[in-house]
Design an enzyme around this catalytic site. Structure first.
Site, PDB file in Angstrom:
ATOM      1  N   ALA A  39     -14.398  25.843  -5.228  1.00 12.89           N
ATOM      2  CA  ALA A  39     -13.124  25.145  -5.040  1.00 12.89           C
ATOM      3  C   ALA A  39     -12.574  25.314  -3.616  1.00 12.89           C
ATOM      4  O   ALA A  39     -12.171  24.336  -2.978  1.00 12.89           O
ATOM      5  CB  ALA A  39     -12.119  25.673  -6.059  1.00 12.89           C
ATOM      6  N   GLY A  77      -9.563  21.969 -10.463  1.00 13.30           N
ATOM      7  CA  GLY A  77      -8.866  20.686 -10.593  1.00 13.30           C
ATOM      8  C   GLY A  77      -7.997  20.415  -9.368  1.00 13.30           C
ATOM      9  O   GLY A  77      -7.965  19.297  -8.830  1.00 13.30           O
ATOM     10  N   GLU A 120     -16.379  31.584 -17.036  1.00 14.57           N
ATOM     11  CA  GLU A 120     -16.986  30.808 -18.129  1.00 14.57           C
ATOM     12  C   GLU A 120     -18.250  31.456 -18.698  1.00 14.57           C
ATOM     13  O   GLU A 120     -18.581  31.251 -19.861  1.00 14.57           O
ATOM     14  CB  GLU A 120     -17.326  29.392 -17.628  1.00 14.57           C
ATOM     15  CG  GLU A 120     -16.117  28.476 -17.428  1.00 14.57           C
ATOM     16  CD  GLU A 120     -15.697  27.768 -18.728  1.00 14.57           C
ATOM     17  OE1 GLU A 120     -16.124  28.188 -19.812  1.00 14.57           O
ATOM     18  OE2 GLU A 120     -14.923  26.801 -18.618  1.00 14.57           O
ATOM     19  N   HIS A 176      -0.807  22.195 -17.834  1.00 13.85           N
ATOM     20  CA  HIS A 176      -0.121  22.408 -19.122  1.00 13.85           C
ATOM     21  C   HIS A 176       1.009  23.426 -19.043  1.00 13.85           C
ATOM     22  O   HIS A 176       1.800  23.547 -19.962  1.00 13.85           O
ATOM     23  CB  HIS A 176      -1.137  22.850 -20.187  1.00 13.85           C
ATOM     24  CG  HIS A 176      -1.606  24.271 -20.034  1.00 13.85           C
ATOM     25  ND1 HIS A 176      -1.769  25.124 -21.100  1.00 13.85           N
ATOM     26  CD2 HIS A 176      -1.931  24.998 -18.933  1.00 13.85           C
ATOM     27  CE1 HIS A 176      -2.196  26.300 -20.673  1.00 13.85           C
ATOM     28  NE2 HIS A 176      -2.306  26.250 -19.364  1.00 13.85           N
ATOM     29  N   LYS A 218     -25.890  28.633 -15.457  1.00 13.02           N
ATOM     30  CA  LYS A 218     -25.837  29.380 -14.185  1.00 13.02           C
ATOM     31  C   LYS A 218     -24.697  30.402 -14.202  1.00 13.02           C
ATOM     32  O   LYS A 218     -24.746  31.400 -13.484  1.00 13.02           O
ATOM     33  CB  LYS A 218     -25.753  28.426 -12.982  1.00 13.02           C
ATOM     34  CG  LYS A 218     -24.488  27.575 -12.867  1.00 13.02           C
ATOM     35  CD  LYS A 218     -23.350  28.294 -12.172  1.00 13.02           C
ATOM     36  CE  LYS A 218     -22.066  27.493 -12.232  1.00 13.02           C
ATOM     37  NZ  LYS A 218     -20.888  28.272 -11.869  1.00 13.02           N
ATOM     38  N   GLY A 221     -22.371  20.547  -9.691  1.00 17.06           N
ATOM     39  CA  GLY A 221     -23.255  20.938  -8.596  1.00 17.06           C
ATOM     40  C   GLY A 221     -22.673  22.135  -7.882  1.00 17.06           C
ATOM     41  O   GLY A 221     -21.650  22.693  -8.305  1.00 17.06           O
TER      42      GLY A 221
HETATM   43  N1  LIG Z   1     -13.360  27.108  -9.277  1.00 13.15           N
HETATM   44  C1  LIG Z   1     -14.492  26.560  -8.957  1.00 13.15           C
HETATM   45  O1  LIG Z   1     -14.982  26.741  -7.840  1.00 13.15           O
HETATM   46  C2  LIG Z   1     -15.214  25.685  -9.941  1.00 13.15           C
HETATM   47  C3  LIG Z   1     -14.886  25.666 -11.289  1.00 13.15           C
HETATM   48  N2  LIG Z   1     -15.560  24.870 -12.152  1.00 13.15           N
HETATM   49  C4  LIG Z   1     -15.223  24.802 -13.576  1.00 13.15           C
HETATM   50  O2  LIG Z   1     -13.924  24.239 -13.708  1.00 13.15           O
HETATM   51  C5  LIG Z   1     -13.323  24.694 -14.928  1.00 13.15           C
HETATM   52  C6  LIG Z   1     -11.928  25.191 -14.609  1.00 13.15           C
HETATM   53  O3  LIG Z   1     -12.065  26.338 -13.790  1.00 13.15           O
HETATM   54  P1  LIG Z   1     -11.034  26.773 -12.659  1.00 13.15           P
HETATM   55  O4  LIG Z   1     -10.086  25.690 -12.326  1.00 13.15           O
HETATM   56  O5  LIG Z   1     -11.835  27.320 -11.569  1.00 13.15           O
HETATM   57  O6  LIG Z   1     -10.287  27.956 -13.431  1.00 13.15           O
HETATM   58  P2  LIG Z   1      -8.906  28.648 -13.076  1.00 13.15           P
HETATM   59  O7  LIG Z   1      -8.928  29.960 -13.761  1.00 13.15           O
HETATM   60  O8  LIG Z   1      -8.622  28.592 -11.629  1.00 13.15           O
HETATM   61  O9  LIG Z   1      -7.849  27.712 -13.790  1.00 13.15           O
HETATM   62  C7  LIG Z   1      -7.890  27.438 -15.154  1.00 13.15           C
HETATM   63  C8  LIG Z   1      -6.689  26.580 -15.459  1.00 13.15           C
HETATM   64  O10 LIG Z   1      -6.796  26.100 -16.789  1.00 13.15           O
HETATM   65  C9  LIG Z   1      -5.507  26.143 -17.342  1.00 13.15           C
HETATM   66  N3  LIG Z   1      -5.587  26.161 -18.798  1.00 13.15           N
HETATM   67  C10 LIG Z   1      -5.871  27.210 -19.597  1.00 13.15           C
HETATM   68  N4  LIG Z   1      -5.795  26.818 -20.887  1.00 13.15           N
HETATM   69  C11 LIG Z   1      -5.465  25.512 -20.869  1.00 13.15           C
HETATM   70  C12 LIG Z   1      -5.199  24.563 -21.893  1.00 13.15           C
HETATM   71  N5  LIG Z   1      -5.290  24.895 -23.177  1.00 13.15           N
HETATM   72  N6  LIG Z   1      -4.876  23.299 -21.526  1.00 13.15           N
HETATM   73  C13 LIG Z   1      -4.801  22.974 -20.231  1.00 13.15           C
HETATM   74  N7  LIG Z   1      -5.007  23.821 -19.218  1.00 13.15           N
HETATM   75  C14 LIG Z   1      -5.343  25.085 -19.543  1.00 13.15           C
HETATM   76  C15 LIG Z   1      -4.874  27.410 -16.773  1.00 13.15           C
HETATM   77  O11 LIG Z   1      -3.472  27.351 -16.875  1.00 13.15           O
HETATM   78  C16 LIG Z   1      -5.371  27.349 -15.348  1.00 13.15           C
HETATM   79  O12 LIG Z   1      -4.478  26.609 -14.530  1.00 13.15           O
HETATM   80  C17 LIG Z   1     -14.277  25.766 -15.482  1.00 13.15           C
HETATM   81  O13 LIG Z   1     -15.056  25.193 -16.501  1.00 13.15           O
HETATM   82  C18 LIG Z   1     -15.129  26.140 -14.287  1.00 13.15           C
HETATM   83  O14 LIG Z   1     -16.421  26.602 -14.667  1.00 13.15           O
HETATM   84  C19 LIG Z   1     -16.564  24.059 -11.724  1.00 13.15           C
HETATM   85  C20 LIG Z   1     -16.921  24.025 -10.395  1.00 13.15           C
HETATM   86  C21 LIG Z   1     -16.284  24.838  -9.409  1.00 13.15           C
HETATM   87  O1  LIG Z   2     -19.192  26.590 -10.566  1.00  9.40           O
HETATM   88  C1  LIG Z   2     -18.844  27.079  -9.521  1.00  9.40           C
HETATM   89  C2  LIG Z   2     -19.373  26.639  -8.228  1.00  9.40           C
HETATM   90  O2  LIG Z   2     -20.255  25.563  -8.341  1.00  9.40           O
HETATM   91  C3  LIG Z   2     -17.866  28.183  -9.512  1.00  9.40           C
HETATM   92  O3  LIG Z   2     -18.484  29.329  -9.990  1.00  9.40           O
HETATM   93  P1  LIG Z   2     -17.651  30.515 -10.625  1.00  9.40           P
HETATM   94  O4  LIG Z   2     -16.985  29.962 -11.867  1.00  9.40           O
HETATM   95  O5  LIG Z   2     -18.665  31.573 -10.934  1.00  9.40           O
HETATM   96  O6  LIG Z   2     -16.643  30.927  -9.606  1.00  9.40           O
END
Ligand SMILES: NC(=O)C1=CN([C@@H]2O[C@H](COP(=O)(O)OP(=O)(O)OC[C@H]3O[C@@H](n4cnc5c(N)ncnc54)[C@H](O)[C@@H]3O)[C@@H](O)[C@H]2O)C=CC1
Ligand SMILES: O=C(CO)COP(=O)(O)O
Length: 336
Positions: free
Chosen positions: A141, A15, A282, A34, A192, A137
């Site tokens: 991040a 995010g 995830e 949050h 994936k 896609g």
């Molecule tokens: N990091 C990446 O490169 C990418 C991540 N994603 C997807 O984005 C989503 C978020 O992942 P990330 O930001 O990478 O994880 P992260 O582990 O970096 O952050 C997760 C965030 O969610 C928050 N959180 C946990 N419970 C919550 C709740 N009940 N309400 C609101 N916030 C809450 C946490 O405090 C934390 O800030 C996942 O579904 C992931 O698969 C998709 C594409 C790329």
């Molecule tokens: O979805 C992602 C890249 O597209 C991030 O993958 P990971 O959650 O495995 O780090």
């Protein structure tokens, strides 16, 4: 494209990276998280030092822990919370949501316990007339925050909404392709993660590039197989949100799912591996949901099932791989 006001809901690494990228492009971004102490820290540092080092927040990005007023003040939301928090975040937004607000999301996963896709949760909680879109896609991040070239799809069953969202968030380094293949993009992004754990396990065990390529290819056939349950065409998995993200996360150690698998393959316990990563993985949740879907529909998806058994039943990774190898003698799985 004229600047828009966009609220990104979820202040984890993804995010925050998307918020920074869109703010740099001139949009006015509010990033909601949050956890008040985390938000306070982001305000003090003016960056996310922990997961996106070296990324300063542009002046067009503000951070907040106030959800109600954020939702009230925006007609474009982008949910970036983990899949386990998706429904509860939508429900919290609902009272302040305006009729034409765009509800988009960048979350990848099935709902824990129900196996629902995110668009099914949006429709259940907010109604079928909601303007909804998924952005998905191959997109780590840190690379997006570093302004490196990235290409994603924007998927919605309403192609006009997909096109509108794609036009708003596209810029020179962030390419967006509208598509109507919403369910395939959701399934691709969730599947994936399981397959990246499997690829990591294989590499952690010391198997080579040949085994990794086989896992990616056979994993794609499992993705397609699951897609049949949702009436998705085979070809809809051959784009960025399917094979693109699969290749990215199975091959690069920026993937948390792959890193979890690597540690399991090297003999680490799952709780220790999760702790070392310290972020959402995830694929752990998705493996459980896909296992339940396979049981319900009698699907034969050996890589996902063996990954589930390693994660939840304590199956030794090398035993799982030997089982997969013995099955591979039968016949090469086909896409049709
Ligand atoms: N990091 C990446 O490169 C990418 C991540 N994603 C997807 O984005 C989503 C978020 O992942 P990330 O930001 O990478 O994880 P992260 O582990 O970096 O952050 C997760 C965030 O969610 C928050 N959180 C946990 N419970 C919550 C709740 N009940 N309400 C609101 N916030 C809450 C946490 O405090 C934390 O800030 C996942 O579904 C992931 O698969 C998709 C594409 C790329
Ligand atoms: O979805 C992602 C890249 O597209 C991030 O993958 P990971 O959650 O495995 O780090």
């Amino acid at each position: 494209m004229s600047p828009k006001k966009i609220a990104v809901l979820g202040a984890g690494s993804w995010g925050t990276a998307m918020a920074v990228m869109m703010a740099r492009a001139g949009h006015h971004i509010t990033l909601w998280g949050h956890n008040p102490s985390h938000i306070k820290q982001l305000k003090i540092d003016n960056s996310n030092v922990e997961f996106l080092p070296g990324t300063d927040f542009p002046s067009t990005l503000s951070v907040t822990d106030q959800l109600e007023e954020t939702v009230e003040e925006h007609d474009f939301l982008m949910l970036a919370v983990p899949s386990h928090a998706f429904r509860q975040t939508l429900l919290k937004c609902k009272p302040q949501l305006k009729k034409d607000t765009i509800v988009s999301w960048i979350t990848k996963g099935f709902e824990t316990g129900t196996g629902l896709l995110a668009h099914e949760i949006v429709i259940e909680t907010l109604g079928k007339d909601t303007k909804l879109a998924l952005i998905s896609g191959p997109s780590f991040a840190l690379e997006v925050a570093d302004n490196l070239p990235t290409a994603v799809v924007v998927a919605s069953t309403d192609i006009e909404v997909a096109t509108e969202v794609a036009d708003i968030i596209r810029n020179a380094n962030f390419l967006t392709f509208p598509t109507k293949h919403l369910a395939s993009a959701e399934i691709g992004g969730a599947m994936k993660n399981i397959l990246a754990i499997a690829a990591g396990i294989s590499d952690g065990l010391g198997y080579g590039a040949n085994a990794r390529a086989a896992l990616i290819t056979l994993g794609l056939t499992e993705m397609v197989q699951l897609g049949h349950v949702y009436n998705c065409s085979e070809s809809s998995f051959l784009g960025l949100a399917g094979v693109g993200d699969l290749v990215l996360t199975c091959t690069d150690n920026q993937s948390r799912n792959r890193r979890l698998g690597l540690q399991l393959g090297q003999g680490k316990k799952i709780d220790d591996a999760k702790q070392t990563i310290g972020q959402e993985v995830e694929g752990i949740h998705a493996a459980r949901e896909v296992h339940a879907i396979c049981e319900k529909w009698s699907l034969d998806m050996p890589i996902c099932i063996q990954t589930y058994r390693i994660l939840y039943e304590g199956l030794a990774p090398d035993v799982a791989v030997r089982y997969l190898l013995s099955r591979a003698q039968l016949a090469e799985p086909q896409l049709d």
